[in-house]
Design a protein around this motif. Structure first.
Motif, PDB file in Angstrom:
ATOM      1  N   THR A   4     -11.950  48.649 -23.018  1.00  0.00           N
ATOM      2  CA  THR A   4     -13.344  48.414 -23.359  1.00  0.00           C
ATOM      3  C   THR A   4     -13.790  49.473 -24.352  1.00  0.00           C
ATOM      4  N   LEU A   5     -14.451  49.028 -25.380  1.00  0.00           N
ATOM      5  CA  LEU A   5     -14.980  49.920 -26.400  1.00  0.00           C
ATOM      6  C   LEU A   5     -16.289  50.521 -25.900  1.00  0.00           C
ATOM      7  N   CYS A  18     -20.563  53.522 -37.975  1.00  0.00           N
ATOM      8  CA  CYS A  18     -19.768  52.492 -37.300  1.00  0.00           C
ATOM      9  C   CYS A  18     -20.263  51.094 -37.666  1.00  0.00           C
ATOM     10  N   CYS A  25     -19.291  44.347 -34.940  1.00  0.00           N
ATOM     11  CA  CYS A  25     -18.988  44.989 -33.647  1.00  0.00           C
ATOM     12  C   CYS A  25     -20.045  45.978 -33.203  1.00  0.00           C
ATOM     13  N   PHE A  26     -20.667  46.664 -34.155  1.00  0.00           N
ATOM     14  CA  PHE A  26     -21.612  47.735 -33.827  1.00  0.00           C
ATOM     15  C   PHE A  26     -22.960  47.492 -34.479  1.00  0.00           C
ATOM     16  N   TYR A  36     -24.640  50.904 -30.528  1.00  0.00           N
ATOM     17  CA  TYR A  36     -24.159  50.199 -29.341  1.00  0.00           C
ATOM     18  C   TYR A  36     -23.150  49.144 -29.783  1.00  0.00           C
ATOM     19  N   VAL A  37     -22.343  48.681 -28.846  1.00  0.00           N
ATOM     20  CA  VAL A  37     -21.326  47.674 -29.124  1.00  0.00           C
ATOM     21  C   VAL A  37     -21.973  46.301 -29.013  1.00  0.00           C
ATOM     22  N   GLN A  40     -16.979  43.633 -29.206  1.00  0.00           N
ATOM     23  CA  GLN A  40     -15.751  44.308 -29.610  1.00  0.00           C
ATOM     24  C   GLN A  40     -14.678  43.344 -30.091  1.00  0.00           C
ATOM     25  N   ILE A  48     -12.169  48.601 -36.090  1.00  0.00           N
ATOM     26  CA  ILE A  48     -12.652  49.407 -34.971  1.00  0.00           C
ATOM     27  C   ILE A  48     -12.049  50.809 -35.030  1.00  0.00           C
ATOM     28  N   ILE A  60     -17.245  57.365 -30.244  1.00  0.00           N
ATOM     29  CA  ILE A  60     -16.680  56.043 -29.949  1.00  0.00           C
ATOM     30  C   ILE A  60     -15.270  56.214 -29.413  1.00  0.00           C
ATOM     31  N   TRP A  62     -12.032  54.174 -26.623  1.00  0.00           N
ATOM     32  CA  TRP A  62     -11.572  53.091 -25.761  1.00  0.00           C
ATOM     33  C   TRP A  62     -11.520  53.599 -24.334  1.00  0.00           C
TER      34      TRP A  62
END
Length: 64
Positions: A4-5, A18, A25-26, A36-37, A40, A48, A60, A62
């Motif tokens: 999870t990112l 990002c 994604c961001f 925030y994500v 993902q 990413i 950021i 994983w």
């Protein structure tokens, strides 16, 4: 189990790097001025990873 990112909200400065690199994604919240994500799975792993590597706050990562 999938990774999870995550974005460390305390570390995030809200610079938007990002979101500029991987805009699907961001995003940066207008309420908190923090990233925030969004999704993902909407970006390639390369995009990413570039966002992770470019984040000036190293916020950021994983999570397993």
């Amino acid at each position: 189990m999938a990774k999870t990112l995550v974005i460390d909200q305390e570390a995030c400065s809200g610079c938007g790097t990002c979101a500029a690199i991987a805009e699907d994604c961001f995003a940066v919240s207008e309420d908190t001025d923090k990233a925030y994500v969004v999704d993902q799975n909407a970006c390639s792993e390369e995009e990413i990873q570039e966002a992770i590597d470019t984040c000036p706050e190293e916020a950021i990562s994983w999570q397993d």
